[in-house]
Each structure stands twice: as C-alpha cells, then as structure tokens.
Write an enzyme that holds these catalytic residues in place. Structure first.
Site, PDB file in Angstrom:
ATOM      1  N   ASP A 113       0.703  -1.101  -0.121  1.00 31.59           N
ATOM      2  CA  ASP A 113       0.051  -0.038  -0.048  1.00 31.59           C
ATOM      3  C   ASP A 113       0.878   1.128   0.051  1.00 31.59           C
ATOM      4  O   ASP A 113       2.235   1.110   0.336  1.00 31.59           O
ATOM      5  CB  ASP A 113      -1.004  -0.185   1.319  1.00 31.59           C
ATOM      6  CG  ASP A 113      -1.629   1.233   1.248  1.00 31.59           C
ATOM      7  OD1 ASP A 113      -2.470   1.751   0.464  1.00 31.59           O
ATOM      8  OD2 ASP A 113      -1.918   1.755   2.594  1.00 31.59           O
TER       9      ASP A 113
ATOM     10  N   ASP B 108      -0.219   5.200   1.078  1.00 31.32           N
ATOM     11  CA  ASP B 108      -0.591   6.042   2.039  1.00 31.32           C
ATOM     12  C   ASP B 108      -0.565   5.322   3.229  1.00 31.32           C
ATOM     13  O   ASP B 108      -1.134   4.199   3.477  1.00 31.32           O
ATOM     14  CB  ASP B 108      -1.768   6.710   1.971  1.00 31.32           C
ATOM     15  CG  ASP B 108      -1.972   7.412   0.628  1.00 31.32           C
ATOM     16  OD1 ASP B 108      -1.557   8.375   0.358  1.00 31.32           O
ATOM     17  OD2 ASP B 108      -2.596   6.924  -0.472  1.00 31.32           O
TER      18      ASP B 108
END
Length: 327
Positions: free
Chosen positions: A125, A127
């Site tokens: 991922d 963020d």
C-alpha cells in the site's frame, strides 16, 4: 552440545557466533544441539536489540502450549536483531498469545515464511505504509476541505465505510480546487522509515517491488520513478482546465482490486503466491494481506491488527526485510 540459558549473554546480538552453523532445540530449560522433525510453523522475533527476556517469555508461552521449538539462526538485518525459530505446531490462538506478550519486540508467528533465496514479490500500500501521510488528506487541507475529507478517510481505514464510496465522496469534495496542489504534496511527501532500506534490500535479492494504492497515480508514479519500483497501481483524478472535477476516472483500486493485482503480478513475474508479501495498514488492505504468502500489517488500525497474519508495531518497513531473509 548443550547451552545453558543462565550463562548466555542478556543481549541476543552476542549469541550470533554461538548459534552460527548450528540449530538448537529447547528442552527442559536448555538449548540442545538438534533439529525438529517436520516443523509446522515459524516464529520470528525482531527488535532493534533483542534481549534474552524476549526469548524466554516466548519460550515459556510455547512450553505452556506444548509446542517444541528449534532455534535456527540469529541475524542482524537492516541494523535490527532477527531471531528465527521453527515450531512443532502452529495455531491462530498461539499466534495471538505470542503477539500479546510481545510488548517490546515485534513477532511473526506463521505456518510458513517466504524463502529469500528464491525470486519473490513485495506489494505495498502507499498511504501510511510506503509514505507517512494520506495524500488525499493533504490535498484536501490545501484545498480548504481538510477536516471533512480526513473524517471520511478515518472511517474508511477503520472499515466503517466502503472504500469506493469513501473515495468518491472525498474526491467530490475537491471539485474546483487547483490541481497544482498535487505538486505541492509530492514536494513534501515523507517516506516511511525503512522504505529505502527495504527496497534496496529486496532489489539486491532479485525480488520485485510494487505499489497498489487506493490513492492517486501522480504519487505512486513519483515513488516508482524515484525508487525504481517495478510497477504501480492507483486511481486517476479527473482534471480539466487545471482544476479537479471531483470525479475519478476508470475503476477504483479497492480491496478486491489490490488482491487481484497481487495475483496478476505474481503470474506476470512467474512467482508463486507463497513467495509474495503484501504490506498495508488499513481495512482495504485485508484481502490483499490474506491473499499473499505473507501478509504484514504496518502500524495498523485495531481492526486490521485483529485480522492480519503479521503485525509490525514497533519497527518499521525494514522489519519486512528480516521476514524474507529466513534461515
């Protein structure tokens, strides 16, 4: 050969020469040279500096559960102590108990670990995982709608709101804002500690590294180019006349898409799923974490910690490198 725990140094880093080239089985308070027959699980202890107390507390819990233990090796990976153990049995309950007692160290207690000597893939991922911020929140603050968007982000990451719905609501709030905000965010985008160490270490091992983000393509693209990543996937903000329209173009990269991307990349690079690692922090990462050979939650929300195969709470991304450099 037998080692008495009482006379071994308190700092496990001082055990490296003693353990080199020899496995030890824990028996009646002693470490006896030998190996387990057909181990069913793995336990990895990680910390900036591991202490004998961390090992002893783990061994006590394993003894109480009737689980035999083989200590296979101790390594210094990315300036962190990493101790590898094999277990005669594994269960979710055992993993949860070991996680509970690990107050000053991180653990991975899993049925299997990837083999760092073989080709592999890490999919992260972006963020709050590869970087320390939520890019859409930063865009929103600069656009004057920060509080509104941050509240929606929190609800989505905690699993209280479907991700696709939350993304569309947040992007809608940006309608009319100057798209030049993107470059301002990129210029002040702090990397997660350990990211560069992790990527460089994986590349040196010949592994593939990619991003799958519910964020936006300018940010994942910047990281891909800066860190020489192999691929990136994210959402596309619609921009007209230099301003956000409040719309997202194409399909949204949601939880299901992230898991699908993991499988597609593994197939593209001819890597078995057992040799894949997924890293994330939010509820929309859970399917990806479950799909991977090893799923790692980094400084994750409570909902994610409760479900993720591995939780890294004290160290940062450099810990992932220790999980793929197995004995």
């Amino acid at each position: 050969m037998t080692l008495l725990m009482d006379v071994l140094p308190e700092q496990l880093g001082e055990w490296a020469d003693t353990l080199a080239g020899q496995s030890y089985v824990w028996q009646a308070g002693k470490l006896v040279a030998g190996q387990l027959d057909a181990p069913k699980g793995h336990l990895v202890l990680l910390a900036e500096q591991l202490t004998k107390s961390a090992l002893q507390q783990s061994l006590q819990a394993l003894d109480a559960a009737g689980v035999s233990v083989e200590i296979t090796s101790l390594k210094r990976v990315a300036e962190r102590d990493v101790l590898y153990l094999r277990l005669s049995a594994w269960s979710p309950e055992l993993k949860a108990h070991l996680q509970e007692i690990a107050t000053s160290w991180d653990i991975a207690c899993v049925p299997a670990l990837p083999n760092g000597a073989q080709p592999g893939l890490v999919l992260m991922d972006m963020d709050s995982t590869a970087i320390q911020i939520e890019c859409i929140d930063q865009i929103a603050y600069l656009a004057g709608v920060g509080d509104e968007v941050a509240a929606i982000t929190r609800a989505a990451m905690e699993g209280a709101l479907p991700f696709s719905e939350s993304l569309r609501r947040r992007v809608k709030a940006l309608a009319g804002a100057d798209a030049g905000i993107i470059e301002q965010v990129i210029a002040n985008m702090p990397l997660m500690p350990g990211l560069i160490t992790l990527v460089e270490g994986l590349k040196a091992m010949g592994w593939k590294v990619a991003l799958a983000s519910g964020g936006f393509t300018p940010f994942t693209g910047h990281l891909r180019e800066t860190l020489d990543l192999d691929a990136d996937f994210a959402n596309t903000l619609e921009i007209k006349d230099g301003r956000f329209t409040g719309e997202v173009l194409g399909d949204i990269v949601d939880a299901e898409a992230k898991a699908r991307i993991l499988c597609e990349l593994a197939e593209r690079y001819q890597i078995p799923l057992s040799q894949t690692v997924a890293v994330g922090d939010g509820a929309n990462d859970l399917i990806m974490l479950a799909q991977a050979g090893l799923g790692v939650a980094l400084h994750a929300k409570p909902l994610v910690q409760a479900q993720a195969p591995v939780c890294i709470n004290l160290l940062s991304l450099e810990a992932v490198l220790g999980l793929v450099q197995t004995a």
